[in-house]
Design an enzyme around this catalytic site. Structure first.
Site, short mmCIF file in Angstrom:
data_model
loop_
_atom_site.label_atom_id
_atom_site.label_comp_id
_atom_site.label_asym_id
_atom_site.label_seq_id
_atom_site.Cartn_x
_atom_site.Cartn_y
_atom_site.Cartn_z
N TYR A 56 0.75 -1.29 0.11
CA TYR A 56 0.09 -0.05 0.15
C TYR A 56 1.02 1.19 0.01
O TYR A 56 1.60 1.76 0.98
CB TYR A 56 -0.89 0.06 1.33
CG TYR A 56 -2.06 -1.16 1.39
CD1 TYR A 56 -2.36 -1.58 0.26
CD2 TYR A 56 -2.38 -1.21 2.45
CE1 TYR A 56 -3.29 -2.68 0.47
CE2 TYR A 56 -3.78 -2.39 2.67
CZ TYR A 56 -4.10 -2.89 1.49
OH TYR A 56 -4.90 -3.96 1.57
N LEU A 206 -18.55 -1.60 2.66
CA LEU A 206 -19.33 -0.49 2.07
C LEU A 206 -18.97 -0.60 0.38
O LEU A 206 -19.32 0.52 -0.42
CB LEU A 206 -18.86 0.76 2.53
CG LEU A 206 -19.35 0.88 3.93
CD1 LEU A 206 -19.08 2.59 4.39
CD2 LEU A 206 -20.80 0.97 4.36
N ARG A 208 -16.25 -0.04 -1.25
CA ARG A 208 -15.51 0.83 -1.83
C ARG A 208 -16.27 2.20 -1.97
O ARG A 208 -16.00 2.93 -2.80
CB ARG A 208 -14.60 0.47 -2.98
CG ARG A 208 -13.90 -0.64 -3.02
CD ARG A 208 -13.43 -1.42 -4.29
NE ARG A 208 -12.87 -2.65 -3.87
CZ ARG A 208 -13.66 -3.82 -3.74
NH1 ARG A 208 -14.85 -3.99 -3.89
NH2 ARG A 208 -12.85 -4.80 -3.40
N GLY A 209 -17.05 2.41 -0.98
CA GLY A 209 -17.96 3.68 -0.98
C GLY A 209 -19.26 3.82 -1.88
O GLY A 209 -20.27 4.46 -1.65
N SER A 212 -22.25 3.35 0.53
CA SER A 212 -22.02 4.27 1.81
C SER A 212 -23.14 5.23 1.89
O SER A 212 -23.22 5.68 2.90
CB SER A 212 -20.67 4.91 1.71
OG SER A 212 -20.74 6.03 0.67
#
Length: 332
Positions: A56, A206, A208-209, A212
């Site tokens: 990352y 979620l 990746r949004g 959400s």
């Protein structure tokens, strides 16, 4: 913050974990100062499970975590690290290396970047068909015996691979995508994990949004935001998926909570052996996610959610075709 145990052999962790990926990579707009403040807020709220990967930001995420933990009690954090994915100087993906010597090399660098002498849970990010999982887990078991890691985890493997690995050394937890719109693990993988006493750390709760409640059809991901390449975020798929979100919003508003809180609470309610990871990059998003721990969905809520978002309702696969083909969890 309630606690849960990662399987029958793993550590006790907070019922909600914090995934740090987006603080360094694959999304846009992250800020180191706000990221560290978010990690501090999570720790202060009782979140102990912190999930990272050595790839990352090509080490940036681990160094960011080291800075966030500076001056705090290391024993109060349960650090989960993924390894194996390789990047080129431009950040491109150039394969996966989980050979025994590569594992030891990756861990050596991780320990230095984190400023610690052990990792709580260490796991390959993906399993390669070129290296038997028995060899991978055998090497990790040596590192457990040496005290460099405390628990062995896996990521995105199918039920057969999980069983093979568990025969070599107890697996604490399987990290895998699980959400209202990604429920593939329910058929074989989750039952196998429960049979073996392996916990689940669920990422993408979620999506990746996407679910959400904050995403919109007018929002276009930047080219360097990997969501720009995910089928669920494009074209008609996006329209269909956001229509599901709007139906969830009706249920959430009737309860006086947010869509994200409903989605997280749904995963929390799937079993005490499941720990959702939330990828909050800001304190306000973290606060919203933490609010889900106080939401108990009733049978009526669950029935309403199932009616509007049944298994398989999402349009599009969770990754592009190339990445899907690389996932052991997607192989029969």
């Amino acid at each position: 913050m309630d606690t849960r145990t990662l399987g029958t052999t793993g550590p006790s962790v907070s019922a909600l974990g914090l995934g740090l990926m987006g603080m360094s990579d694959l999304y846009t707009g992250a800020d180191d100062t706000e990221s560290i403040a978010t990690i501090h807020a999570a720790l202060d709220a009782g979140v102990t499970l912190l999930d990272t990967g050595d790839f990352y930001g090509q080490g940036h995420n681990e160094m960011l975590l080291r800075e966030a933990l500076r001056g705090r009690n290391r024993e109060n954090a349960v650090i989960s690290v993924k390894f194996g994915s390789m990047r080129d100087p431009q950040g491109g993906w150039i394969g996966n290396d989980i050979r025994p010597n590569a594992i030891k090399n990756f861990l050596g660098y991780t320990l230095r970047r984190l400023g610690t002498d052990y990792v709580d849970v260490y796991r390959p990010s993906r399993i390669s068909p070129d290296v038997p999982v028995e060899d991978v887990v055998g090497t990790l078991s040596e590192l457990v015996a040496a005290g460099h890691i405390r628990n062995i985890g896996l990521s995105e493997v199918n039920a057969e691979t999980l069983r093979r690995a568990h025969k070599v050394h107890p697996i604490s937890d399987l990290q895998i995508e699980y959400s209202l719109i990604s429920r593939g693990i329910e058929q074989e993988i989750l039952p196998a994990a429960r049979e073996l006493g392996v916990g689940v750390t669920a990422y993408g709760v979620l999506s990746r949004g996407l679910i959400s409640g904050h995403w919109s059809a007018q929002r276009t991901p930047a080219p360097n935001d990997f969501r720009a390449h995910l089928p669920r975020f494009s074209g008609e798929n996006l329209d269909r998926n956001l229509a599901l979100v709007e139906q969830l919003r009706t249920i959430a508003e009737a309860r006086g909570v947010t869509v994200a809180q409903v989605a997280i609470a749904w995963v929390l309610g799937r079993g005490d052996d499941i720990v959702p990871l939330v990828g909050a990059r800001r304190r306000d998003r973290l606060a919203e996610a933490l609010g889900a721990t106080g939401v108990t969905l009733t049978d009526a809520d669950l029935a309403a959610i199932e009616a509007v978002v049944p298994a398989g309702a999402a349009a599009g696969t969770r990754y592009d075709a190339g990445h899907m083909a690389f996932l052991d969890s997607e192989r029969a």
